[in-house]
Design an enzyme around this catalytic site. Structure first.
Site, PDB file in Angstrom:
ATOM      1  N   ASP A  82      84.733  57.027  60.865  1.00 38.25           N
ATOM      2  CA  ASP A  82      83.642  56.489  60.058  1.00 38.25           C
ATOM      3  C   ASP A  82      83.680  54.953  60.038  1.00 38.25           C
ATOM      4  OD1 ASP A  82      81.489  56.730  58.258  1.00 38.25           O
ATOM      5  OD2 ASP A  82      82.841  56.543  56.538  1.00 38.25           O
ATOM      6  N   HIS A  83      82.491  54.351  60.080  1.00 39.06           N
ATOM      7  CA  HIS A  83      82.376  52.880  60.048  1.00 39.06           C
ATOM      8  C   HIS A  83      83.255  52.212  61.096  1.00 39.06           C
ATOM      9  CE1 HIS A  83      79.722  52.595  56.611  1.00 39.06           C
ATOM     10  NE2 HIS A  83      80.493  53.430  55.936  1.00 39.06           N
ATOM     11  N   GLU A 134      73.398  54.470  61.998  1.00 38.53           N
ATOM     12  CA  GLU A 134      72.941  54.038  60.667  1.00 38.53           C
ATOM     13  C   GLU A 134      71.837  53.017  60.843  1.00 38.53           C
ATOM     14  OE1 GLU A 134      75.739  53.416  57.529  1.00 38.53           O
ATOM     15  OE2 GLU A 134      74.540  51.828  56.612  1.00 38.53           O
ATOM     16  N   GLY A 182      81.153  52.103  47.161  1.00 35.24           N
ATOM     17  CA  GLY A 182      82.103  51.580  46.174  1.00 35.24           C
ATOM     18  C   GLY A 182      81.748  51.918  44.739  1.00 35.24           C
ATOM     19  N   HIS A 209      75.523  57.599  52.695  1.00 32.56           N
ATOM     20  CA  HIS A 209      76.783  56.882  52.452  1.00 32.56           C
ATOM     21  C   HIS A 209      76.767  56.403  51.004  1.00 32.56           C
ATOM     22  CE1 HIS A 209      78.504  56.020  56.608  1.00 32.56           C
ATOM     23  NE2 HIS A 209      77.521  56.870  56.792  1.00 32.56           N
ATOM     24  N   GLY A 211      78.307  57.980  48.345  1.00 35.46           N
ATOM     25  CA  GLY A 211      78.024  59.132  47.476  1.00 35.46           C
ATOM     26  C   GLY A 211      78.621  59.009  46.074  1.00 35.46           C
ATOM     27  N   THR A 234      85.134  56.672  47.065  1.00 34.94           N
ATOM     28  CA  THR A 234      85.604  55.883  45.913  1.00 34.94           C
ATOM     29  C   THR A 234      85.988  56.765  44.721  1.00 34.94           C
ATOM     30  OG1 THR A 234      84.206  54.063  46.618  1.00 34.94           O
ATOM     31  CG2 THR A 234      84.975  53.981  44.350  1.00 34.94           C
TER      32      THR A 234
END
Ligand code: 13P
Length: 392
Positions: A82-83, A134, A182, A209, A211, A234
Site C-alpha cells: 500500500d502507498h 488513486e 490519520g 482510504h 477509513g 489509525t
C-alpha cells in the site's frame, strides 16, 4: 493455501454489496490480531503493508511472517503493498510475495499519475498481480493526527476517473470524496453524490482510504455507493496505543512483556467490529469457492553437462544465470545447486520461484532468459528436464 487473487476478492465484495477490510500490518501483534479476527468472523481479509511504515524496520522480514500467516489461514487472504512510492518498490514487493500493489502517484498532475500508474499495471499484470490506482488526493498520514499533515484535499472527478480507469487498466480505484488519513477531530463530511457519479462512470470497484474515524452510517452509505475495499489503520494503532498506556498505568512499567500484553486482542476486537459492520463476516467460504487461488510456481530444471565441462564452468554458469534472470518481472528467487548423490540420473538443478502462473509466460518469453538459454545454458546442458510446479 488460502491466498486468493485480490482482484477476484474485491470483485466478489462489489457484486455482493459488502466491503473487504484492508488492514495495515505493522508488526506481529497486528498480523496475529487481524488474522484471528478474520478467522473468528469467517471473513476474507486484505493484509496491507504500507511502504512508509518500514522506514525503521525490515519489510522483507514482516513479509515472510505475513506470507506464513496467509498460507496457514482457513479464510481467504490477499497481501497488498500500500502507498508504494516507486515502481521499483512495487516490484520488490511483488518479489517478496505481495499479490496486490498500489503505487501512490495521486499527488502528481493527472497525466503524470495516469502514465506512471499505467507502467505499474503493465509490470504487475504481467505477474498476475492486482493494481489499485488513486485519483484525487486524500491528505493526511495514517497513524498520525491529521492536523500535523494539513495537505489540501483534491476531490476525484467522475469524468477524469472514467478516463483514468480506461487508460491505466487498474483493477480498482481509490477515490477522494472527503476522507483523510490519520486521526481527525470529529467525523469528516463525505461527498456521496460524487461517489455515486464516480461509480456510474467507472467499471471497477472503488476503494476508500482513511477509513478510521468514519461513522457506522457513513460506512454503510459508502458500501451502498460502490465501495468494495476499505483501508484502515489509525484506529488499530490507537487501540494498541491505548492498551499499552492502560498497561503502563496499572503498574506494568519497566516490564516489556506486561506493557505489550493484550495488544493483539485490542487489534482483534477493532478488526472484528469492522468486519461485521462492512458485511464481510461469514463470506469466507463463498470467496474461497469463487475466487482464483493464488499459486506461486516453482520452475524446476534438472540437468547434466558433458564431462569436459568443469565444476568451475558450471559454477560460473550458475552465477551468470542468477545475475541475469533475477531481474525478470515475477521472478521471486533463484536457487542453483548440485545433487548430493553422485549416482543420480541428474547432477545439477535450478529452482526458480515465480510469483504466479502469469509470471511463467513472461519468464519463458523474456529476452534475458532467451539470451541466457540460447547462448550460455542450452549449449552445455544438452541433457535436461524441466517442469513448472504449482503447489496443490
Ligand atoms: P487510516 O489510518 O486513516 O485508517 O487510513 C489507512 C489507509 O488509508 C491506508 O492506506
Amino acid at each position: 493455501m488460502p491466498l486468493v487473487n485480490l482482484s477476484d476478492m474485491i470483485n466478489h465484495a462489489s457484486r455482493h454489496n459488502y466491503a473487504v477490510g484492508a488492514f495495515g500490518v505493522d508488526n506481529l501483534d497486528f498480523l496475529e490480531g487481524i488474522m484471528q479476527a478474520a478467522e473468528n468472523c469467517r471473513a476474507p481479509v486484505v493484509l496491507n503493508l504500507i511502504e512508509s511504515h518500514f522506514q525503521g524496520s525490515d519489510f522483507d522480514l514482516l513479509m515472510a511472517a505475513t506470507q506464513t500467516a496467509a498460507r496457514r489461514a482457513a479464510v481467504p487472504v490477499a497481501i497488498n503493498f500500500d502507498h508504494g512510492t516507486t515502481l521499483a518498490s512495487a516490484e520488490h514487493a511483488i518479489r517478496a510475495g505481495c499479490n496486490g500493489v498500489m503505487v501512490d502517484t495521486s499527488a502528481l498532475p493527472f497525466s503524470e499519475n495516469l502514465w506512471q500508474t499505467r507502467d505499474v499495471v503493465t509490470k504487475a499484470h504481467a505477474c498476475g498481480v492486482t493494481v489499485e490506482g488513486e485519483l484525487g488526493y486524500v491528505p493526511g498520514v495514517e497513524g498520525v493526527s491529521a492536523e500535523q499533515h494539513p495537505g489540501e484535499m483534491t476531490y476525484t472527478s467522475a469524468a477524469e476517473a472514467k478516463v483514468f480507469v480506461e487508460r491505466t487498466g487498474v483493477d480498482c480505484l481509490a477515490v477522494s470524496i472527503g476522507t483523510v488519513h490519520g486521526r481527525k477531530k470529529g467525523v469528516p463530511k463525505l461527498d456521496f453524490a460524487r461517489l455515486a457519479k464516480i461509480k456510474e462512470a467507472t467499471a471497477v470497484p472503488l476503494v476508500i482510504h482513511g477509513g478510521s474515524g468514519l461513522s457506522d452510517d457513513q460506512f454503510r452509505r459508502l458500501i451502498a455507493n460502490g465501495v468494495a475495499k476499505i483501508n484502515y489503520y489509525t484506529a488499530l494503532a490507537d487501540a494498541a496505543g491505548r492498551h499499552i498506556r492502560d498497561n503502563a498505568s496499572t503498574g506494568s512499567k519497566g516490564d516489556l512483556g506486561l506493557l505489550l500484553a493484550g495488544v493483539r486482542d485490542a487489534v482483534r476486537v477493532e478488526v472484528e467490529r469492522c468486519l461485521h459492520l462492512w458485511g464481510s463476516g461469514g463470506r469466507a467460504a463463498e470467496v474461497l469457492a469463487q475466487c482464483r487461488p493464488w499459486h506461486e510456481v516453482e520452475h524446476v530444471v534438472l540437468y547434466n553437462v558433458p564431462e569436459e565441462v568443469s565444476e568451475s564452468d558450471v559454477a560460473a554458469i550458475m552465477r551468470e544465470g542468477k545475475k541475469s534472470l533475477i531481474a525478470i518481472p515475477g521472478v521471486r528467487n533463484i536457487r542453483a545447486g548440485r545433487a548430493i548423490q553422485s549416482d543420480g540420473k541428474y547432477r545439477y538443478c535450478w529452482l526458480i520461484s515465480l510469483s504466479s502462473q502469469s509470471a511463467v509466460e513472461v519468464y519463458r518469453n523474456h529476452p534475458d532468459l532467451l539470451h541466457f538459454s540460447n547462448k550460455v545454458f542450452w549449449p552445455v546442458a544438452t541433457d535436461r528436464i524441466e517442469l513448472d510446479m504449482e503447489e496443490s
